[in-house]
Scaffold this active site. Structure first.
Site, PDB file in Angstrom:
ATOM      1  N   GLU A  87      26.981   1.799  25.136  1.00 48.20           N
ATOM      2  CA  GLU A  87      28.177   2.183  25.619  1.00 48.20           C
ATOM      3  C   GLU A  87      28.921   3.292  24.880  1.00 48.20           C
ATOM      4  O   GLU A  87      30.067   3.908  25.369  1.00 48.20           O
ATOM      5  CB  GLU A  87      29.394   0.967  25.952  1.00 48.20           C
ATOM      6  CG  GLU A  87      28.831   0.165  26.950  1.00 48.20           C
ATOM      7  CD  GLU A  87      28.701   0.906  28.303  1.00 48.20           C
ATOM      8  OE1 GLU A  87      29.748   1.620  28.687  1.00 48.20           O
ATOM      9  OE2 GLU A  87      27.445   0.926  28.681  1.00 48.20           O
ATOM     10  N   ASP A 123      21.104  39.397  27.716  1.00 46.09           N
ATOM     11  CA  ASP A 123      22.190  40.441  27.575  1.00 46.09           C
ATOM     12  C   ASP A 123      22.826  40.343  29.080  1.00 46.09           C
ATOM     13  O   ASP A 123      24.020  40.580  29.243  1.00 46.09           O
ATOM     14  CB  ASP A 123      22.019  41.627  27.076  1.00 46.09           C
ATOM     15  CG  ASP A 123      21.830  41.478  25.590  1.00 46.09           C
ATOM     16  OD1 ASP A 123      22.004  40.627  24.944  1.00 46.09           O
ATOM     17  OD2 ASP A 123      21.249  42.679  24.681  1.00 46.09           O
TER      18      ASP A 123
END
Ligand code: 9D3
Length: 254
Positions: free
Chosen positions: A116, A169
């Site tokens: 958890e 890019d």
């Protein structure tokens, strides 16, 4: 860059980072990736790393002490300061902007939870930043850590070759648009032909077509990205052209 990953399954991260661009970066010494298992720092015959939650409820919580001892060993292995980043669904969603900032660091420590999650006191005292990789439920932080390793490694100097850098890019430049479609051989196929312009040899026309497709697909699939894209007049004209082509296409279909 040096990345230390604290995980109950350190081999999982190593496997995720063994291939392709990231594997090559490790071979070249541009990335040093180390796995650390908190179980190696747990006490007693059973080497417990988890226990039941106070207040009741399902699942288990990762204990403070094995993680604290493991993080101390990680820090001691290198004198350079390193932020501890906890991969968790409660974190801020990872973005390319944050990845670019993290990629500048000489070192970082990634903390992966299982079950958890981790005792909140360990998070409060040892964690510098919490990062999520998106709004869906994983079984633990390891896939998140693998994603972060991949993303920041690609941004290290010398990792990508020229072609890969150019492709990167054009996607993440000042305007984050979706990529244009790509085609290779054969030029004619039962599923359709390669757009004529791509075979024309006219580089200006090809660049214009690709920009048109990037803008159009972004408008169709991720319109919210266009708000941040800062389109200039030429881009807006291209997008209008794409919209007109879409309408024409719909008329022809009837
Ligand atoms: C079904 C369990 N949930 C109870 C409401 C809480 C929960 C606990 C632990 C949900 C997921 C996890 C494990 N996830 C991660 O460790 C994780 C994660 C994710 O699940 N989504 C997106 N990014 C991340 S980074 C780490």
């Amino acid at each position: 860059m040096r990345i230390d990953v604290v995980s109950l399954f350190p081999e999982f991260i190593a496997q995720c980072a063994a291939f392709g661009v990231v594997g090559r970066a490790q071979e070249r010494g541009l990335l040093e990736l180390n796995g650390w298992n908190p179980r190696d720092h747990a006490q007693g015959n059973y080497r417990r790393v988890d226990d039941r939650p106070f207040g009741g409820g399902p699942g288990m919580v990762m204990l403070i002490e094995p993680l604290r001892a493991c993080l101390a060993a990680v820090r001691a292995a290198d004198s350079r300061p390193a932020p501890v980043i906890y991969l968790s669904p409660q974190g801020r969603p990872l973005t390319q902007v944050r990845a670019r900032e993290l990629a500048q660091l000489p070192r970082m420590v990634l903390l992966c939870g299982r079950y958890e999650g981790i005792d909140e006191r360990l998070i409060a005292n040892e964690v510098d930043e919490e990062i999520s990789i998106g709004d869906y439920v994983l079984s633990g932080g390891e896939l998140g850590a693998a994603v972060l390793v991949d993303v920041v490694t690609r941004l290290q100097d010398g990792v990508l070759n020229d072609a890969e850098s150019a492709a990167q890019d054009s996607f993440e430049g000042p305007q984050g648009l979706l990529d244009c479609p790509h085609y290779s051989h054969p030029s004619t196929h039962e599923w359709g032909d390669v757009p004529e312009v791509l075979r024309s040899g006219n580089h200006a026309a090809i660049a214009r077509w690709r920009r048109l497709q990037s803008l159009g697909r972004t408008w169709l699939r991720r319109p919210e990205l266009l708000d941040e894209a800062g389109l200039d007049r030429a881009d807006r004209a291209l997008l209008d052209e794409f919209r007109r082509q879409q309408l024409d296409g719909q008329h022809k279909k009837g």
